[in-house]
Design a protein around this motif. Sequence first.
Motif: not given
Length: 505
Positions: A357-386
């Motif tokens: 679920i988490r990985e599917n959720m962050i795909l678009a925002i990670q794509g916007i930021k670019g793969w060299f600006k990786y969203i930290p795992h902790k932040k991903q979990v916070e976004i998914a939980d929200e």
Amino acid sequence: MKVNTPIIEMIDISKIFPGVRALSNVSFRLFPGEVHSLMGENGAGKSTLVKVLTGVHNHDGGTIQIEEQPMEVISPLHAQQLGISTVYQEVNLCPNLSVVENIFIGRELMKRGFIDWKKMNKRAEELLAKLNINIDVTKELSTYSVAIQQMVAIARSLNISSKVLILDEPTSSLDVNEVNQLFECINNLKKEGMAILFISHFLDQVYEISDRITVLRNGEFIGEYLTEDLPRLELISKMVGKELKQLENKLNTEEKEEEPSKNDLFLEAVKLTKKGKIQPFDLKLYSGEIYGLAGLLGSGRTEMARLLFGADKVDEGEIKMKGQTIQLNSPKQAIRNGVAFCSENRKAEGIIPELSIRENMILAIQGIKGWFKYIPHKKQVEIADEYIRLLNINPPNPEQLIKNLSGGNQQKVLLARWLITNPNLLILDEPTRGIDVGAKAEIQKLMLELKDEGKSILFISSELEEVVRTCRRIAVLRDRQKISEIKNNEQIDHQYIMQEIAGGN
């Protein structure tokens, strides 16, 4: 076989897949010298019935008779041997081979151990002449238009069969002149006594070419009708399962009567078109409104949405955003301009089943930021939980594989993916299809909340009551063109929309 006897008769056909009853006691008849249309919305069972007839699937109940003889069709090859050929929506030919090679592939004519090219070329030319096509059959297929390729596929079928021709969405990639050319060919084949099964979502074409119509809904047989005896509005009613007298209007008129300010115009499409997909259309989307697209499957709703998201390249016209002309040549450009698109096909164009679920959720925002600006795992979990809390996703475990979720919860995850990007325009293509009533209500409630926040929403749904209930303005589409735009009010109901789709009378 008598003249008034069906060449094919399917009686009480049933087909069950694991957990799904795809066909339930469906009957179908096809007569020589007629064009018979098979009609129904997505999931009605049209494709399954054709696959049973052509030996792709075996049936679990019922009988098939060919020329009054009971028959078990065990494979597509067996169907061809019985005189049943199918031309699919996507032309199933080899573009790198010549026209004649495509017509005879696997059945080449031989002479003294060698391919008899002279005889094959002559035969190919004769087959195409029956379709009023005069081309160089030795040229590579890819050098010809989609319409010609479609005719070559039909010629190949004629080379195999002279009894039954199944055309599955044959006009989906053709323009008006090419459709006329195809219909002339169909009428010629009909005069020669061929039985033709025609599957299309284009109402005008069905009524132009068909002698008879069979309607399926939810895997069940609704009825067989002579085309001239079945009004368009009645056909639509039978397809969508809404008796007109039962349709109810549940408008919130106060919301729908608000007039937007010119300053709130977010996106404007001017004469936007894509050849073979959608005819030129104008469209204005305002901030803080839900704009609906109504029409049958194949009417051009998704094609319109894909142009606005850059998923398909525009042939002509322009897109303005806040008054400025912009180029949306790719989804990446659209996303960077605040446009998000939730596809109707969540399995093929939405979820990544093997990701969480988490990985599917962050795909678009990670794509916007670019793969060299990786969203930290902790932040991903916070976004998914929200967003799990916000959308009431169940189970509330961000590490659960999305493939294990129900359809409704998968749809919520896809919505979350785009909401995380904070879009200004959210395009929702059939977001409530195939999900339960509770999940539908939650998604509709979310749409209204986003509207109140000033977001623009382009909403596509086959359920007209949803469109009428939620949208301030509604564009009606038919046969790849926008035919009208309706300002929603207390006088507009499902019956009105259906009449517009059927032709406005």
